[in-house]
Design a protein around this motif. Structure first.
Motif, PDB file in Angstrom:
ATOM      1  N   TYR A   1       0.829  -1.210   0.000  1.00 61.76           N
ATOM      2  CA  TYR A   1       0.000   0.000   0.000  1.00 61.76           C
ATOM      3  C   TYR A   1       0.861   1.256   0.000  1.00 61.76           C
ATOM      4  CZ  TYR A   1      -3.189   3.621   1.658  1.00 61.76           C
ATOM      5  OH  TYR A   1      -3.899   4.782   1.799  1.00 61.76           O
ATOM      6  N   ASN A   2       1.860   1.302   0.874  1.00 63.02           N
ATOM      7  CA  ASN A   2       2.705   2.493   0.946  1.00 63.02           C
ATOM      8  C   ASN A   2       3.547   2.656  -0.311  1.00 63.02           C
ATOM      9  OD1 ASN A   2       2.559   3.951   3.710  1.00 63.02           O
ATOM     10  ND2 ASN A   2       2.496   1.782   4.249  1.00 63.02           N
ATOM     11  N   ALA A   3       3.999   1.533  -0.905  1.00 68.17           N
ATOM     12  CA  ALA A   3       4.771   1.618  -2.147  1.00 68.17           C
ATOM     13  C   ALA A   3       3.899   2.121  -3.298  1.00 68.17           C
ATOM     14  CB  ALA A   3       5.364   0.253  -2.491  1.00 68.17           C
ATOM     15  N   ILE A   4       2.684   1.588  -3.418  1.00 68.23           N
ATOM     16  CA  ILE A   4       1.766   2.019  -4.482  1.00 68.23           C
ATOM     17  C   ILE A   4       1.385   3.484  -4.293  1.00 68.23           C
ATOM     18  CG2 ILE A   4      -0.553   1.699  -5.444  1.00 68.23           C
ATOM     19  CD1 ILE A   4      -0.226  -1.322  -4.717  1.00 68.23           C
ATOM     20  N   LYS A   5       1.114   3.850  -3.040  1.00 71.04           N
ATOM     21  CA  LYS A   5       0.736   5.232  -2.734  1.00 71.04           C
ATOM     22  C   LYS A   5       1.877   6.200  -3.083  1.00 71.04           C
ATOM     23  CE  LYS A   5       0.301   6.491   1.577  1.00 71.04           C
ATOM     24  NZ  LYS A   5      -0.177   6.728   2.963  1.00 71.04           N
ATOM     25  N   ALA A   6       3.115   5.845  -2.687  1.00 68.58           N
ATOM     26  CA  ALA A   6       4.263   6.708  -2.982  1.00 68.58           C
ATOM     27  C   ALA A   6       4.528   6.780  -4.487  1.00 68.58           C
ATOM     28  CB  ALA A   6       5.496   6.181  -2.256  1.00 68.58           C
ATOM     29  N   TYR A   7       4.358   5.655  -5.187  1.00 68.41           N
ATOM     30  CA  TYR A   7       4.548   5.621  -6.640  1.00 68.41           C
ATOM     31  C   TYR A   7       3.535   6.534  -7.332  1.00 68.41           C
ATOM     32  CZ  TYR A   7       4.660   3.670 -11.387  1.00 68.41           C
ATOM     33  OH  TYR A   7       4.747   3.508 -12.746  1.00 68.41           O
ATOM     34  N   THR A   8       2.282   6.478  -6.865  1.00 64.53           N
ATOM     35  CA  THR A   8       1.235   7.327  -7.444  1.00 64.53           C
ATOM     36  C   THR A   8       1.494   8.799  -7.137  1.00 64.53           C
ATOM     37  OG1 THR A   8      -0.337   5.514  -7.071  1.00 64.53           O
ATOM     38  CG2 THR A   8      -1.274   7.673  -7.581  1.00 64.53           C
ATOM     39  N   GLN A   9       2.010   9.066  -5.951  1.00 68.61           N
ATOM     40  CA  GLN A   9       2.252  10.437  -5.493  1.00 68.61           C
ATOM     41  C   GLN A   9       3.498  11.053  -6.139  1.00 68.61           C
ATOM     42  OE1 GLN A   9       0.512  12.055  -2.436  1.00 68.61           O
ATOM     43  NE2 GLN A   9       1.362  13.781  -3.564  1.00 68.61           N
ATOM     44  N   GLU A  10       4.368  10.216  -6.715  1.00 73.81           N
ATOM     45  CA  GLU A  10       5.664  10.659  -7.226  1.00 73.81           C
ATOM     46  C   GLU A  10       5.541  11.851  -8.169  1.00 73.81           C
ATOM     47  OE1 GLU A  10       8.153   8.294 -10.167  1.00 73.81           O
ATOM     48  OE2 GLU A  10       9.020   7.652  -8.268  1.00 73.81           O
ATOM     49  N   SER A  11       6.389  12.855  -7.920  1.00 76.91           N
ATOM     50  CA  SER A  11       6.463  14.061  -8.760  1.00 76.91           C
ATOM     51  C   SER A  11       5.191  14.898  -8.736  1.00 76.91           C
ATOM     52  CB  SER A  11       6.788  13.687 -10.227  1.00 76.91           C
ATOM     53  OG  SER A  11       8.003  12.971 -10.281  1.00 76.91           O
ATOM     54  N   ARG A  12       4.349  14.678  -7.730  1.00 71.77           N
ATOM     55  CA  ARG A  12       3.127  15.480  -7.611  1.00 71.77           C
ATOM     56  C   ARG A  12       3.191  16.324  -6.351  1.00 71.77           C
ATOM     57  NH1 ARG A  12      -2.060  11.682  -8.312  1.00 71.77           N
ATOM     58  NH2 ARG A  12      -2.813  13.332  -6.950  1.00 71.77           N
ATOM     59  N   GLN A  13       2.653  17.536  -6.447  1.00 72.39           N
ATOM     60  CA  GLN A  13       2.610  18.413  -5.281  1.00 72.39           C
ATOM     61  C   GLN A  13       1.309  18.255  -4.512  1.00 72.39           C
ATOM     62  OE1 GLN A  13       5.299  20.217  -4.408  1.00 72.39           O
ATOM     63  NE2 GLN A  13       6.283  19.226  -6.168  1.00 72.39           N
ATOM     64  N   THR A  14       0.269  17.793  -5.199  1.00 73.27           N
ATOM     65  CA  THR A  14      -1.043  17.647  -4.561  1.00 73.27           C
ATOM     66  C   THR A  14      -1.154  16.302  -3.845  1.00 73.27           C
ATOM     67  OG1 THR A  14      -1.954  16.727  -6.605  1.00 73.27           O
ATOM     68  CG2 THR A  14      -2.167  19.114  -6.265  1.00 73.27           C
ATOM     69  N   GLU A  15      -2.004  16.246  -2.830  1.00 72.23           N
ATOM     70  CA  GLU A  15      -2.232  15.000  -2.099  1.00 72.23           C
ATOM     71  C   GLU A  15      -3.110  14.065  -2.923  1.00 72.23           C
ATOM     72  OE1 GLU A  15      -3.970  16.008   1.625  1.00 72.23           O
ATOM     73  OE2 GLU A  15      -2.094  16.787   2.467  1.00 72.23           O
ATOM     74  N   LEU A  16      -3.038  12.769  -2.607  1.00 68.84           N
ATOM     75  CA  LEU A  16      -3.890  11.798  -3.284  1.00 68.84           C
ATOM     76  C   LEU A  16      -5.346  12.031  -2.923  1.00 68.84           C
ATOM     77  CD1 LEU A  16      -1.895   8.452  -2.908  1.00 68.84           C
ATOM     78  CD2 LEU A  16      -1.758  10.145  -4.722  1.00 68.84           C
ATOM     79  N   SER A  17      -6.221  11.791  -3.885  1.00 65.67           N
ATOM     80  CA  SER A  17      -7.657  11.916  -3.627  1.00 65.67           C
ATOM     81  C   SER A  17      -8.177  10.675  -2.910  1.00 65.67           C
ATOM     82  CB  SER A  17      -8.407  12.094  -4.948  1.00 65.67           C
ATOM     83  OG  SER A  17      -8.306  10.897  -5.724  1.00 65.67           O
ATOM     84  N   ALA A  18      -9.407  10.738  -2.441  1.00 66.54           N
ATOM     85  CA  ALA A  18     -10.025   9.590  -1.767  1.00 66.54           C
ATOM     86  C   ALA A  18     -10.081   8.388  -2.710  1.00 66.54           C
ATOM     87  CB  ALA A  18     -11.425   9.958  -1.285  1.00 66.54           C
ATOM     88  N   VAL A  19     -10.400   8.630  -3.984  1.00 66.88           N
ATOM     89  CA  VAL A  19     -10.485   7.534  -4.959  1.00 66.88           C
ATOM     90  C   VAL A  19      -9.107   6.909  -5.174  1.00 66.88           C
ATOM     91  CG1 VAL A  19     -10.965   6.961  -7.373  1.00 66.88           C
ATOM     92  CG2 VAL A  19     -12.503   8.478  -6.123  1.00 66.88           C
TER      93      VAL A  19
ATOM     94  N   LEU B   1      -8.384   4.709  -2.367  1.00 60.62           N
ATOM     95  CA  LEU B   1      -9.219   3.510  -2.523  1.00 60.62           C
ATOM     96  C   LEU B   1      -8.574   2.529  -3.495  1.00 60.62           C
ATOM     97  CD1 LEU B   1     -12.176   2.428  -1.741  1.00 60.62           C
ATOM     98  CD2 LEU B   1     -12.834   3.265  -3.994  1.00 60.62           C
ATOM     99  N   VAL B   2      -8.126   3.018  -4.640  1.00 60.09           N
ATOM    100  CA  VAL B   2      -7.519   2.160  -5.658  1.00 60.09           C
ATOM    101  C   VAL B   2      -6.198   1.589  -5.168  1.00 60.09           C
ATOM    102  CG1 VAL B   2      -6.501   2.139  -7.972  1.00 60.09           C
ATOM    103  CG2 VAL B   2      -8.660   3.341  -7.573  1.00 60.09           C
ATOM    104  N   SER B   3      -5.369   2.404  -4.513  1.00 61.27           N
ATOM    105  CA  SER B   3      -4.093   1.925  -3.983  1.00 61.27           C
ATOM    106  C   SER B   3      -4.301   0.799  -2.979  1.00 61.27           C
ATOM    107  CB  SER B   3      -3.329   3.077  -3.315  1.00 61.27           C
ATOM    108  OG  SER B   3      -3.016   4.089  -4.239  1.00 61.27           O
ATOM    109  N   ALA B   4      -5.281   0.975  -2.094  1.00 56.83           N
ATOM    110  CA  ALA B   4      -5.567  -0.041  -1.080  1.00 56.83           C
ATOM    111  C   ALA B   4      -6.108  -1.314  -1.719  1.00 56.83           C
ATOM    112  CB  ALA B   4      -6.563   0.502  -0.057  1.00 56.83           C
ATOM    113  N   ALA B   5      -6.958  -1.180  -2.751  1.00 60.30           N
ATOM    114  CA  ALA B   5      -7.507  -2.359  -3.435  1.00 60.30           C
ATOM    115  C   ALA B   5      -6.400  -3.150  -4.132  1.00 60.30           C
ATOM    116  CB  ALA B   5      -8.574  -1.925  -4.438  1.00 60.30           C
ATOM    117  N   GLU B   6      -5.487  -2.455  -4.798  1.00 57.91           N
ATOM    118  CA  GLU B   6      -4.372  -3.133  -5.470  1.00 57.91           C
ATOM    119  C   GLU B   6      -3.486  -3.853  -4.455  1.00 57.91           C
ATOM    120  OE1 GLU B   6      -2.608   0.143  -7.517  1.00 57.91           O
ATOM    121  OE2 GLU B   6      -3.888  -0.067  -9.284  1.00 57.91           O
ATOM    122  N   ALA B   7      -3.213  -3.205  -3.326  1.00 56.07           N
ATOM    123  CA  ALA B   7      -2.413  -3.838  -2.273  1.00 56.07           C
ATOM    124  C   ALA B   7      -3.123  -5.074  -1.726  1.00 56.07           C
ATOM    125  CB  ALA B   7      -2.146  -2.842  -1.145  1.00 56.07           C
ATOM    126  N   GLY B   8      -4.442  -4.986  -1.594  1.00 52.94           N
ATOM    127  CA  GLY B   8      -5.214  -6.118  -1.085  1.00 52.94           C
ATOM    128  C   GLY B   8      -5.181  -7.321  -2.013  1.00 52.94           C
TER     129      GLY B   8
END
Length: 328
Positions: A121-139, A142-149
């Motif tokens: 989850y933390n790896a997917i979240k950090a990968y998605t967040q990479e090079s972005r200044q904005t925080e991840l959205s709720a969706v 949700l997707v990061s947690a589902a992929e980790a699951g």
């Protein structure tokens, strides 16, 4: 690959998978390398610690929950009037050992599941967040947690099948039990049922990834809103009471939304009854027990999972920050 090629590889890592500006299939490898750069084994250790501690403390309630979940009227099953009566009956028949039937695969399963889940989850979240200044959205949470699951379930489903089989051994005499322990159960299930036997309940388990996804989406949102209210960074360390409250709220929401899949999954994994798939479980449960049948064992489940979740998240948040050098 020479230095120029490696530079081109890095510069094109954000292009669609399978091609760079000249059509070379670099990007898949580049994306994998970027993803693995966000894998921190401290998250694995922290999640494993939380899962093991909460399981050791609360396993008897998990055993009670599973016995109620598969309670479908078969005469060979013990009949219980409630949680307290169930625990007293098991204690009188088998003592403390009876209340801890299946604890070994539960510790392995919970430890591995939470450890791998937080790792992915933390790896997917950090990968998605990479090079972005904005925080991840709720969706996106949700997707990061589902992929980790999904990744976690693929690796741990055989352990959960084993746990279910062990906690559903009702005979007090060890010599007459079908399985002598976790390893014996794994070997016998594989020998008699093959790989499909080890992956019974996998499809409802996939549905169950929505449970963790909803829980993590809610938990992350509560953490973000709390820190925003306190005018602190979104990842700032909170108090133990705040972590406990947020874990409890997110767990209650997720359980209420997804509990029926746990009943379906437990019944598919039960060795005392035979179903012809998910549809058969759903139809027979509805026909014989009605809507309430899909929520059997929910009360002992809530009594168990809420403190378990609070312990797991509290241990994880503090241990991960300690290991990662972020504890202040």
């Amino acid at each position: 690959m020479n230095a120029i090629s490696r530079q081109r590889h890095a510069d094109t890592a954000t292009l669609p998978v399978g091609s760079d500006s000249s059509g070379t299939p670099f990007s898949l490898t580049a994306n994998l390398l970027r993803f693995f750069s966000h894998v921190h084994y401290e998250n694995l250790a922290a999640g494993l610690s939380g899962g093991v501690i909460s399981t050791m403390v609360l396993h008897p309630l998990d055993l009670v929950k599973i016995r109620f979940a598969v309670s479908d009227g078969l005469t060979m099953r013990p009949q219980y009037d409630g949680m307290v009566h169930c625990m007293k009956s098991i204690w009188q028949l088998e003592g403390i050992r009876g209340l801890y039937q299946g604890v070994t695969p539960n510790i392995w399963g919970a430890g591995a599941s939470w450890g791998l889940y937080f790792l992915f989850y933390n790896a997917i979240k950090a990968y998605t967040q990479e090079s972005r200044q904005t925080e991840l959205s709720a969706v996106e949470h949700l997707v990061s947690a589902a992929e980790a699951g999904i990744l976690t379930l693929c690796l741990t489903n055989p352990v959960w099948v084993t746990k279910t089989r062990l906690v559903l051994q009702y005979n007090a005499d060890p010599s007459s039990k079908q399985y002598k322990g976790m390893l014996d159960a794994l070997v016998k299930i594989y020998r008699h049922e093959g790989i499909p036997g080890l992956y019974r309940g996998f499809v409802p388990g996939l549905v169950g990834t929505s449970h963790a996804a909803l829980q993590f989406m809610t938990y992350e949102g509560l953490k973000r809103d709390c820190n925003k209210y306190k005018k602190m960074p979104s990842e700032a360390l909170l108090t133990p009471l705040e972590y406990i409250a947020m874990a409890a709220i997110s767990k209650i929401f997720a359980v209420a939304a997804t509990y029926p899949y746990q009943v379906v999954r437990a019944r598919l994994q039960d060795q005392h009854n035979s179903y012809n798939g998910i549809a058969d479980v759903i139809m027979r449960t509805w026909r014989n027990e009605g809507f309430e049948g899909f929520y059997k064992g929910m009360v002992p489940n809530l009594v168990r999972v809420i403190p378990a979740c609070c312990i797991t998240f509290l241990v994880y948040e503090n241990v991960s920050r300690l290991l990662l050098g972020q504890y202040q």
